[in-house]
Design an enzyme around this catalytic site. Structure first.
Site, mmCIF file in Angstrom:
data_model
loop_
_atom_site.group_PDB
_atom_site.id
_atom_site.type_symbol
_atom_site.label_atom_id
_atom_site.label_comp_id
_atom_site.label_asym_id
_atom_site.label_seq_id
_atom_site.Cartn_x
_atom_site.Cartn_y
_atom_site.Cartn_z
ATOM 1 N N GLY A 119 3.755 55.722 -1.362
ATOM 2 C CA GLY A 119 5.019 55.597 -2.066
ATOM 3 C C GLY A 119 6.185 56.159 -1.288
ATOM 4 O O GLY A 119 7.294 55.620 -1.327
ATOM 5 N N HIS B 192 3.732 55.333 -11.698
ATOM 6 C CA HIS B 192 3.161 55.867 -10.467
ATOM 7 C C HIS B 192 1.941 55.043 -10.066
ATOM 8 O O HIS B 192 1.848 53.862 -10.384
ATOM 9 C CB HIS B 192 2.845 57.350 -10.642
ATOM 10 C CG HIS B 192 4.069 58.231 -10.610
ATOM 11 N ND1 HIS B 192 4.023 59.584 -10.362
ATOM 12 C CD2 HIS B 192 5.381 57.939 -10.781
ATOM 13 C CE1 HIS B 192 5.248 60.086 -10.381
ATOM 14 N NE2 HIS B 192 6.083 59.104 -10.646
ATOM 15 N N LYS C 240 -5.381 60.198 -0.511
ATOM 16 C CA LYS C 240 -3.931 59.994 -0.505
ATOM 17 C C LYS C 240 -3.195 61.325 -0.385
ATOM 18 O O LYS C 240 -2.111 61.405 0.191
ATOM 19 C CB LYS C 240 -3.507 59.275 -1.790
ATOM 20 C CG LYS C 240 -2.020 58.970 -1.890
ATOM 21 C CD LYS C 240 -1.707 58.208 -3.155
ATOM 22 C CE LYS C 240 -0.221 57.982 -3.320
ATOM 23 N NZ LYS C 240 0.349 57.108 -2.290
ATOM 24 N N SER D 85 12.405 57.395 -10.260
ATOM 25 C CA SER D 85 11.849 58.121 -9.118
ATOM 26 C C SER D 85 12.967 58.737 -8.291
ATOM 27 O O SER D 85 13.963 58.073 -7.988
ATOM 28 C CB SER D 85 11.020 57.178 -8.238
ATOM 29 O OG SER D 85 10.591 57.840 -7.060
ATOM 30 N N SER D 86 12.780 59.992 -7.921
ATOM 31 C CA SER D 86 13.725 60.641 -7.019
ATOM 32 C C SER D 86 13.607 60.094 -5.604
ATOM 33 O O SER D 86 14.493 60.290 -4.770
ATOM 34 C CB SER D 86 13.486 62.155 -7.009
ATOM 35 O OG SER D 86 12.209 62.454 -6.471
ATOM 36 N N ARG E 192 0.023 56.840 -15.768
ATOM 37 C CA ARG E 192 -0.692 58.105 -15.869
ATOM 38 C C ARG E 192 -0.796 58.647 -17.290
ATOM 39 O O ARG E 192 -1.799 59.276 -17.642
ATOM 40 C CB ARG E 192 -0.061 59.146 -14.930
ATOM 41 C CG ARG E 192 -0.400 58.880 -13.473
ATOM 42 C CD ARG E 192 0.263 59.860 -12.526
ATOM 43 N NE ARG E 192 -0.242 59.651 -11.164
ATOM 44 C CZ ARG E 192 0.308 60.174 -10.081
ATOM 45 N NH1 ARG E 192 1.389 60.928 -10.187
ATOM 46 N NH2 ARG E 192 -0.213 59.951 -8.890
ATOM 47 N N ASP F 190 4.048 65.821 -11.467
ATOM 48 C CA ASP F 190 2.743 65.580 -10.841
ATOM 49 C C ASP F 190 1.660 66.479 -11.426
ATOM 50 O O ASP F 190 0.468 66.212 -11.237
ATOM 51 C CB ASP F 190 2.826 65.794 -9.327
ATOM 52 C CG ASP F 190 3.439 64.603 -8.600
ATOM 53 O OD1 ASP F 190 3.503 63.513 -9.200
ATOM 54 O OD2 ASP F 190 3.853 64.758 -7.437
ATOM 55 N N ARG G 44 8.556 62.578 5.200
ATOM 56 C CA ARG G 44 9.983 62.807 5.451
ATOM 57 C C ARG G 44 10.179 63.222 6.913
ATOM 58 O O ARG G 44 11.053 62.700 7.629
ATOM 59 C CB ARG G 44 10.527 63.901 4.522
ATOM 60 C CG ARG G 44 10.771 63.472 3.080
ATOM 61 C CD ARG G 44 11.066 64.696 2.217
ATOM 62 N NE ARG G 44 11.526 64.360 0.868
ATOM 63 C CZ ARG G 44 10.740 64.015 -0.134
ATOM 64 N NH1 ARG G 44 9.429 63.925 0.058
ATOM 65 N NH2 ARG G 44 11.247 63.736 -1.330
ATOM 66 N N LYS H 55 2.346 66.681 1.347
ATOM 67 C CA LYS H 55 2.562 65.237 1.406
ATOM 68 C C LYS H 55 4.046 64.925 1.373
ATOM 69 O O LYS H 55 4.522 64.031 2.068
ATOM 70 C CB LYS H 55 1.847 64.546 0.244
ATOM 71 C CG LYS H 55 2.063 63.033 0.190
ATOM 72 C CD LYS H 55 1.223 62.383 -0.902
ATOM 73 C CE LYS H 55 1.773 62.625 -2.274
ATOM 74 N NZ LYS H 55 2.973 61.786 -2.583
#
Length: 448
Positions: free
Chosen positions: A111, A358, A428, A186-187, A362, A331, A47, A42
């Protein structure tokens, strides 16, 4: 996302479980022993799609992930005027060099698209777009990215709540310069700015003001940018990154399988004293979640790192009694939390406060779910502590979160009667997740 509420609009035609209300997961009669081939990454898929669309010419992407996120990325790019031919897991992307058409776009709960697309639009010579997202995506902050793009002269308007989707974006040539950006939530904010970097008129320098929650994903972005012909430089800590003006060049790439998805099947072996070989993931991948293998070894698993595969063999008894930071592979926080009740000592997970933002909160969601299963949990601001116990049967909400669904499903492979609502959310990341689980003999019953 409220408990029990599902934004069905975000489900793409690639969702195999559309209309399935719940699944019940239970141990099968067979020993867990086999091989599995995992869908594409993903992280790399979107990207690569966006860089291919920005290039002038045709790129070929093999092994991309056919998931909801990829579907909405492709749909948005097509509306921007990019022709994309898809056949199974191979796509030909006919890049237009940022010659985007004005349109209204919908990105679902993707996202990556939410963070990667705005920079590529706002730096276009012309065009106007409105971008809508799913209900869960509108709750996830994008302010750090949008503030950085605005600081560089970008015209972006929040149509409802400041710092969140939906957005209105107007494209115009932008100068580069130096911009400050936070990486602690978030990166993907950093990656979104980097991906757009070559399309600023002058060099862009990004300075990180705090810390990056997952350095490896930023490195994946930088590596892929270089593969597409961008000129980048950065220090070892990724505190300062520089991008020179250029254009992406079309490429023919075979994308890696998704290491994050592979971890659920490594977890399947770990929980069930089984053996699972993932045939298309190697320990050499730069995807950070491959680091989960070291945690499984700490828990007593045997890990075989082959040239073209990774195999995990589960022990008779999982080991606990340790603390671990999951920041760089956050994750897998929920995966570890799902294994933890079956260990011989408590496991404390820390440095993952950012996963509260997220698809769901979570930390709270997994703590509440384990508590409902009768497991003792201590919830902290940046993590949780899970104590050994015997989970009981229960009906659990997945909160429209693929990682919640897949992690809780692992518990069902050991405990009969784990029912999960809205199983379609797994599309997803891994639309075939429950089918693959069943291939190991796990009992999976769908309810419509």
């Amino acid at each position: 996302m409220k408990k029990g509420h599902v934004d069905q609009r975000a489900r793409s035609p690639w969702t195999p479980l559309k209309g399935v209300h719940s699944v019940t997961v239970a141990p099968g009669e067979r020993v867990i022993d086999g091989e599995v081939t995992i869908p594409g990454s993903k992280s790399l898929t979107n990207r690569a799609f966006i860089m291919s669309a920005l290039a002038e010419g045709t790129s070929t992407l093999k092994g991309f992930l056919r998931s909801d996120d990829a579907y909405w990325c492709i749909d948005a790019l097509r509306k921007l005027g990019v022709a994309i031919d898809v056949h199974e897991d191979e796509a030909r992307v006919h890049g237009t060099g940022q010659n985007w058409k004005s349109d209204s776009l919908y990105i679902g709960a993707a996202g990556t698209v939410a963070r990667f697309l705005p920079g590529s639009l706002v730096t276009a010579a012309q065009g106007e777009w409105t971008i809508e997202a799913s209900e869960s995506m509108t709750k996830r902050p994008v302010a750090p990215l949008i503030d950085a793009l605005r600081a560089l002269g970008g015209e972006i308007t929040h149509l409802e709540k400041e710092g969140h989707y939906p957005l209105k974006i107007k494209g115009k040539p932008l100068q580069g310069g130096t911009v400050d950006l936070s990486g602690k939530i978030s990166s993907q904010y950093i990656s979104g700015l980097l991906i757009a970097g070559p399309y600023f008129q002058t060099p862009l320098q990004i300075t990180i003001t705090d810390h990056i929650v997952q350095h490896a994903y930023v490195r994946l972005t930088l590596d892929l940018m270089e593969a597409f012909g961008a000129t980048v430089s950065y220090d070892d800590a990724l505190q300062t990154m520089n991008v020179s003006p250029s254009v992406y060049k079309p490429q023919a790439l075979t994308l890696e399988a998704d290491a994050s998805t592979a971890c659920y099947f490594f977890g399947l072996a770990a929980l069930n004293e089984g053996r699972v070989r993932v045939t298309n993931v190697t320990a050499e991948t730069k995807q950070p979640d491959i680091g989960f293998l070291t945690i499984l070894e700490k828990m007593g698993c045997t890990v075989i790192r082959g040239e073209s595969y990774v195999e995990v063999q589960g022990p008779k008894q999982l080991k606990g009694g340790f603390d671990v930071s999951m920041r760089e592979m956050s994750d897998q926080t929920l995966t570890l939390a799902a294994l933890a009740p079956f260990a011989d000592g408590p496991i404390t997970i820390s440095e993952v406060e950012h996963i509260r933002y997220h698809e769901s909160n979570r930390i709270k969601v997994i703590a509440d779910s384990l508590t409902k299963l009768g497991i003792q949990v201590e919830e902290y601001n940046d993590g949780l502590k899970v104590f050994p116990g015997t989970p009981k049967a229960a009906k659990l909400d997945t909160y429209d979160d693929h990682r919640v669904a897949m992690s809780l499903a692992l518990i069902g492979t050991k405990v009969a009667g784990i029912e999960l609502t809205d199983p379609g959310c797994v599309s997803k990341t891994c639309p075939s997740f429950f089918e693959l689980l069943a291939s190991f003999g796990v009992e999976v019953e769908e309810k419509v």
